[in-house]
Design an enzyme around this catalytic site. Sequence first.
Site, PDB file in Angstrom:
ATOM      1  N   SER A 147      40.353  39.260  37.299  1.00  0.00           N
ATOM      2  CA  SER A 147      40.750  40.088  38.255  1.00  0.00           C
ATOM      3  C   SER A 147      40.770  41.870  38.704  1.00  0.00           C
ATOM      4  O   SER A 147      40.106  42.132  37.526  1.00  0.00           O
ATOM      5  CB  SER A 147      42.837  40.378  38.043  1.00  0.00           C
ATOM      6  OG  SER A 147      43.505  41.588  38.811  1.00  0.00           O
TER       7      SER A 147
ATOM      8  N   TYR B  21      49.158  42.114  31.663  1.00  0.00           N
ATOM      9  CA  TYR B  21      48.090  41.173  32.733  1.00  0.00           C
ATOM     10  C   TYR B  21      46.450  41.461  32.601  1.00  0.00           C
ATOM     11  O   TYR B  21      45.676  41.062  32.778  1.00  0.00           O
ATOM     12  CB  TYR B  21      49.256  40.950  34.112  1.00  0.00           C
ATOM     13  CG  TYR B  21      47.565  40.181  35.014  1.00  0.00           C
ATOM     14  CD1 TYR B  21      47.596  38.566  35.225  1.00  0.00           C
ATOM     15  CD2 TYR B  21      47.002  41.047  36.055  1.00  0.00           C
ATOM     16  CE1 TYR B  21      47.267  38.510  35.957  1.00  0.00           C
ATOM     17  CE2 TYR B  21      46.468  40.346  37.416  1.00  0.00           C
ATOM     18  CZ  TYR B  21      46.622  39.175  37.230  1.00  0.00           C
ATOM     19  OH  TYR B  21      45.920  38.613  37.926  1.00  0.00           O
TER      20      TYR B  21
END
Length: 244
Positions: free
Chosen positions: A135, A148
């Site tokens: 990401s 995350y």
Amino acid sequence: MDGMSLTGRTALVTGGAGGIGRAICADLASLGARVVVADLDLPAAEKLAGEVGGVAHRVDLADPADIDRFTAEAGPADVLVHNAGVSVVEPFTTSDPAHWDLMWKINLRAPMQLTRALLPGMTDRGWGRLVFVSSDGARAGSGGEGAYAATKAGLFGLAKTLAREAARGGVTSNVVCPGPTDTPMVQAVAERHPGLLDKLARQIPLRRIGRPDDVAGLVAFLCTDRAGYITGQTVSVSGGITMH
Ligand SMILES: NC(=O)c1ccc[n+]([C@@H]2O[C@H](COP(=O)([O-])OP(=O)(O)OC[C@H]3O[C@@H](n4cnc5c(N)ncnc54)[C@H](O)[C@@H]3O)[C@@H](O)[C@H]2O)c1
């Protein structure tokens, strides 16, 4: 273009029934791969597998024992796309360690365990492709996504190390970093924050949030012979919102 066919290759895609995963499965199938759709959501995986001529497996990537069962059942793979991921958005100082554990297991531990199981077969056969979907939140930081981002950043070190260790076995290892992409994962956040997607789009040089196809095209290319000299790389697909 020569070197783009995946005919005769088996491609395993985790989270293959999700927003980006579906697009990846479709692109890999269109290049000729036999696609193994691996997902927690078996009905969705079966539906997609039917559409792309592949096979579906249910696996809970948060459960190491279930991953062992799954890898034994699914058999060898030439292409392994680590696409499944979960994000719990909350300020780090009040975040729940149980959520850290869930994200560590699905986002980082599962790719480690699956690769450990399937990479030896690739190097024995002298050809393989590992693609890790991380990401841009891991490259640039992302408010509310500390745990995350930490798990997704772990994929960078893993992928680069594997690129070095597996190169002589004919295996490449790369990371693709989506920016904000229109999938159920992002829609869930947008429902809680009306106007968020429009605001994001205005900040992106290409003036729209990503579409699953944007990410899938790069993932599929990295799996071809044409990309055989690309390894150890991290590439963003983010409309230019981050530039590295
Ligand atoms: N959508 C975005 O804006 C965005 C941005 C950056 C990175 N990513 C990453 O891209 C990847 C795909 O994201 P998406 O937006 O398509 O998400 P999504 O929520 O649409 O799909 C995720 C898929 O993973 C599956 N999954 C969840 N938990 C699982 C488990 N325990 N075991 C097996 N499968 C499980 C879900 O069933 C779902 O099919 C993720 O790794 C995500 O972190 C997405």
